[in-house]
Design an enzyme around this catalytic site. Structure first.
Site, PDB file in Angstrom:
ATOM      1  N   GLU A 160      32.821  41.550  34.418  1.00  0.00           N
ATOM      2  CA  GLU A 160      32.750  40.099  34.810  1.00  0.00           C
ATOM      3  C   GLU A 160      33.813  40.996  36.440  1.00  0.00           C
ATOM      4  O   GLU A 160      34.633  40.808  37.045  1.00  0.00           O
ATOM      5  CB  GLU A 160      34.072  39.963  34.212  1.00  0.00           C
ATOM      6  CG  GLU A 160      33.064  39.211  32.526  1.00  0.00           C
ATOM      7  CD  GLU A 160      34.154  38.149  31.827  1.00  0.00           C
ATOM      8  OE1 GLU A 160      33.162  37.064  31.676  1.00  0.00           O
ATOM      9  OE2 GLU A 160      35.086  38.522  32.026  1.00  0.00           O
ATOM     10  N   GLU A 234      28.039  37.172  26.519  1.00  0.00           N
ATOM     11  CA  GLU A 234      28.849  36.366  26.040  1.00  0.00           C
ATOM     12  C   GLU A 234      28.631  34.861  25.494  1.00  0.00           C
ATOM     13  O   GLU A 234      28.804  34.395  26.669  1.00  0.00           O
ATOM     14  CB  GLU A 234      30.242  37.356  26.389  1.00  0.00           C
ATOM     15  CG  GLU A 234      30.913  38.719  26.757  1.00  0.00           C
ATOM     16  CD  GLU A 234      32.364  38.716  27.652  1.00  0.00           C
ATOM     17  OE1 GLU A 234      33.059  38.092  27.896  1.00  0.00           O
ATOM     18  OE2 GLU A 234      32.327  39.568  27.598  1.00  0.00           O
TER      19      GLU A 234
END
Length: 586
Positions: A160, A234
Site C-alpha cells: 500500500e 485485500e
C-alpha cells in the site's frame, strides 16, 4: 514440480490454463505453529486455493545484520511446506513494510536508532538495511517459489505504498532487489482505489484493496490498468479493534454479498483476513491520526475462522458464495474444538516490579532519559530513575511520553501520563531530600500506518521538575522476555504490593485444550502461561479475555504469571471456554 503463473491480457494462467486466485490471509506469526496445519486445512475446505501471508522483518531480524530467526512461530519454510502439503498456493508479502496492524508495520525498531533515517524511501541507511534483510530472506524463500516446485505463486512489492508516498523509484529499487535475489515469479503491488496511481509500478501487476463498493473499486483498477487480471488483494471482510473502542463486527450476509460481487466480476480475490490470529506478547501495532490509538491483543478480525480457529457464520456464507464460482471440496469443516474451563485459579506468589527491576535488565546512566531505540530495545518497558533534591510540592513535566508513563516517588504511585490523552505533566509532593523519582514507560505498540511510522519509544526529549531540567538519569530496559521472567523471585504476600507487580499461580489440566484467560477485576498489564506471552490486557476494553492456544498448556501443572501495572484488586483469574472480545458496534 515447477509451476508457472503467467499474467496475460485476459487474466491469470497457471501452466497454460485459466486460473483464478481465491485466497485468504493467514499470518503464520500470529498462530501457534502446532495449529498451522489445522488452519490451512480449513482454508482448503472453505474453497480457497491460495493462502496469503506477510513476513515480519522485525521478528525475523531483531538486530542489524543478525541471522534470520526461523524458529517456532517464525519457521516460514515449515509454514510454506505445510501449505504445499495441503495443496494450497501462496501469495508472499515480504515487505519490507507490511502494515498488518503489526508493531511498526514490521519495520524493526533498530532502524529508528538513527535520528535522520527516512523509512520507506531510498534513504541510504534504510536501503542498506533492506538489502541486508533481503540477502538473508530471499535464499530461504527461493526453494519455495513455484518456479522451483514450491507453493509461492507471486510476491508483493512493498505494501500500500500509494497511501504513504509516490516515489516510484523506491518501489523500483524494492522490485529490483526481489528480482536480483532470485524471485522469478510474478510481482504485484496493492493499493486502495484512490492510491493506485501513486502506488503502482510500471510493468508490475497492480491490485486493489477494498471492503465495499467492489464494482467501483474494480472499475478504478481497470481504468488504471486497462488489461490484465483484476484482483482484490485485500477484501476487508472484518476489521481490527483498538483499546477503548468496541469490538468491530461485519454482518456475514453483507460481507458474502460483496464477495459474490467480486467473484461475479471474474476477479481474483484475497480475503483479509481468513484467520486473523493473535498479537501475542507485545506485537500489536497502533494508529496515530493526531491521537495515538493502540490495537488490542486479539486479531480475531471477525474473520471466517475466529481467533481459536473455529468456523464462524462467515465461513459457511463465504463457502456458499465460492461454490457458485469455483469447485469446493465435498468435505465440510470440522466442528469447533473442545474448550477448557478452570475457575478460581489463585495467584498466591508475588514479585514487585520496581524492587525486582535489576533482575530484569541492566541500567544505563546518562544525563537524560534514553529512548528504547538508543537502548537497543524492541518491546516492553523502560524504567527511568533520578534523585530529587528538594522536598515539597512539585510538578513533573515530560516533553514526549511514548506511550504511557507511571510516575513513582520513593516507590509510591504519583500519577499516570498517557500519550493517547496528550497529558504532559503530573503534580505530587516530594517527601524528602534525596527522594527517588522513577518513571515506568510502556511501549504500547509502534505506529504501523501513515506518516507517524517514525515512532520512537520511551521518554523523548527533556524531563523538567518545576521548570528545571532534570539530569543524571538511569534508563533500565525491561523487555520482559520469558528468560528474564525466570529470574524473578516470587514470595508469598499477605496483601498485594503497592504498585506494579508480577503475580504467579499454578493450575492443573487433565487434557490440554484451547481456552481463554479471564482477567476481569484486573486493571492493566500482560500475562504469560508456561512462559508463553499471551499479550496485553486492559480494563479499558473492549477485550476482556486472552486466547490461550492448546499447545501452550500441558497435562498436569501449569504456571500463569500476570503483570498488574496497578495495585491488584483480586488474587484470582479464570480460564473460560468462551471468549469475551467486548461489546459490539450498534
Amino acid at each position: 514440480m515447477p509451476q508457472e503463473l503467467r499474467i496475460e491480457p485476459d487474466g491469470f494462467r497457471l501452466d497454460g490454463e485459466p486460473f483464478r486466485i481465491i485466497s485468504g490471509g493467514l499470518h503464520y506469526f500470529r498462530v501457534h505453529p502446532e495449529q498451522w496445519a489445522d488452519r490451512l486445512r480449513k482454508a482448503r475446505l472453505m474453497g480457497l486455493n491460495t493462502i496469503d501471508t506477510y513476513v515480519p522483518w522485525n521478528l525475523h531480524q531483531p538486530r542489524p545484520g543478525a541471522e534470520l530467526d526461523l524458529a517456532g512461530m517464525l519457521d516460514l519454510p515449515r509454514f510454506l511446506e505445510l501449505a504445499a502439503a495441503e495443496g494450497l498456493h501462496v501469495l508472499l508479502r515480504p515487505g519490507p513494510y507490511i502494515c498488518a496492524e503489526w508493531e511498526g508495520g514490521g519495520l524493526p525498531s533498530w532502524l529508528l536508532a538513527r535520528q535522520d533515517v527516512r523509512l520507506r524511501s531510498n534513504d541510504a541507511g534504510y536501503m542498506a538495511a533492506v538489502e541486508d534483510y533481503f540477502r538473508a530472506l530471499l535464499p530461504v524463500v527461493a526453494p519455495h517459489l513455484a518456479s522451483n516446485g514450491g507453493p509461492v505463486l507471486a510476491v508483493q512489492v512493498e505494501n500500500e505504498y500509494g497511501a504513504y508516498g509516490d516515489d516510484t523509484g523506491h518501489l523500483r529499487r524494492i522490485a529490483d532487489l526481489l528480482r536480483d535475489g532470485g524471485v522469478d515469479v510474478p510481482l504485484f503491488t496493492c493499493d486502495q482505489p484512490g492510491d493506485l496511481a501513486r502506488g503502482a509500478l510500471p510493468g508490475v501487476l497492480a491490485t486493489v484493496n477494498l471492503g465495499s463498493r467492489a464494482a467501483a473499486g474494480l472499475a478504478a483498477l481497470r481504468a488504471h490498468q486497462p488489461q490484465g487480471p483484476l484482483m482484490v488483494a485485500e477484501f476487508w471482510n472484518g476489521w481490527f479493534d483498538r483499546w477503548g473502542g468496541v469490538h468491530v463486527v461485519r454482518d456475514a450476509a453483507d460481507a458474502a454479498a460483496e464477495l459474490d460481487a467480486v467473484l461475479a466480476s471474474g476477479a481474483s480475490v484475497n480475503l483479509y483476513m481468513f484467520h486473523g490470529g493473535t498479537n501475542f506478547g507485545f506485537t500489536n501495532g497502533a494508529n496515530d491520526k493526531h491521537t495515538y490509538r493502540p490495537t488490542v491483543t486479539s486479531y480475531d478480525y471477525d474473520a471466517p475462522l475466529d481467533e481459536a480457529g473455529d468456523p464462524t457464520p462467515k465461513y459457511a456464507a463465504f463457502r456458499e458464495v465460492i461454490a457458485r464460482h469455483a469447485p469446493v471440496p465435498d468435505e465440510a469443516a470440522p466442528p469447533p474444538a473442545k474448550k477448557l474451563s478452570v475457575l478460581g485459579v489463585t495467584l498466591d506468589r508475588t514479585a514487585p516490579l520496581l524492587d525486582g527491576a535489576p533482575l530484569l535488565g541492566d541500567a544505563v546512566r546518562g544525563p537524560r532519559p534514553l529512548s528504547m531505540e538508543e537502548l537497543g530495545q524492541d518491546f516492553g518497558f523502560v524504567l527511568y530513575g533520578t534523585t530529587l533534591a528538594e522536598p515539597g510540592p512539585a510538578v513533573l513535566s515530560l516533553q514526549d511520553v511514548r506511550d504511557r508513563a507511571q510516575v513513582f516517588v520513593d516507590g509510591q504511585p504519583a500519577g499516570v501520563l498517557e500519550r493517547e490523552g496528550h497529558e504532559p505533566a503530573v503534580a505530587f509532593t516530594v517527601p524528602r531530600a534525596g527522594a527517588r523519582l522513577e518513571v515506568l514507560v510502556e511501549n504500547q505498540g509502534r505506529v504501523n500506518y501513515g506518516q507517524a511510522l517514525h515512532d520512537r519509544k520511551g521518554l523523548l526529549g527533556e524531563a523538567r521538575l518545576d521548570g528545571a531540567v532534570l539530569r543524571d538519569w538511569t534508563s533500565r530496559p525491561l523487555p520482559l522476555t520469558a528468560a528474564s521472567l525466570e529470574r524473578l523471585e516470587f514470595t508469598a504476600a499477605d496483601r498485594p504490593p503497592v504498585g506494579p507487580a508480577f503475580h504467579r499461580g499454578v493450575f492443573d489440566v487433565e487434557t490440554p485444550a484451547d481456552t481463554y484467560l479471564d482477567l476481569t477485576g484486573w486493571t492493566k498489564g500482560n500475562a504469560w502461561i508456561n512462559g508463553f506471552p499471551l499479550g496485553r490486557f486492559w480494563s479499558r476494553g473492549p477485550q476482556a479475555t486472552l486466547y490461550v492456544p492448546a499447545p501452550v498448556l500441558r497435562a498436569g501443572a501449569n504456571e500463569v504469571v500476570v503483570l498488574e501495572l496497578h495495585t491488584a484488586a483480586r488474587t484470582t483469574v479464570a480460564l473460560r471456554d468462551t471468549p469475551d472480545l467486548g461489546p459490539e458496534e450498534e
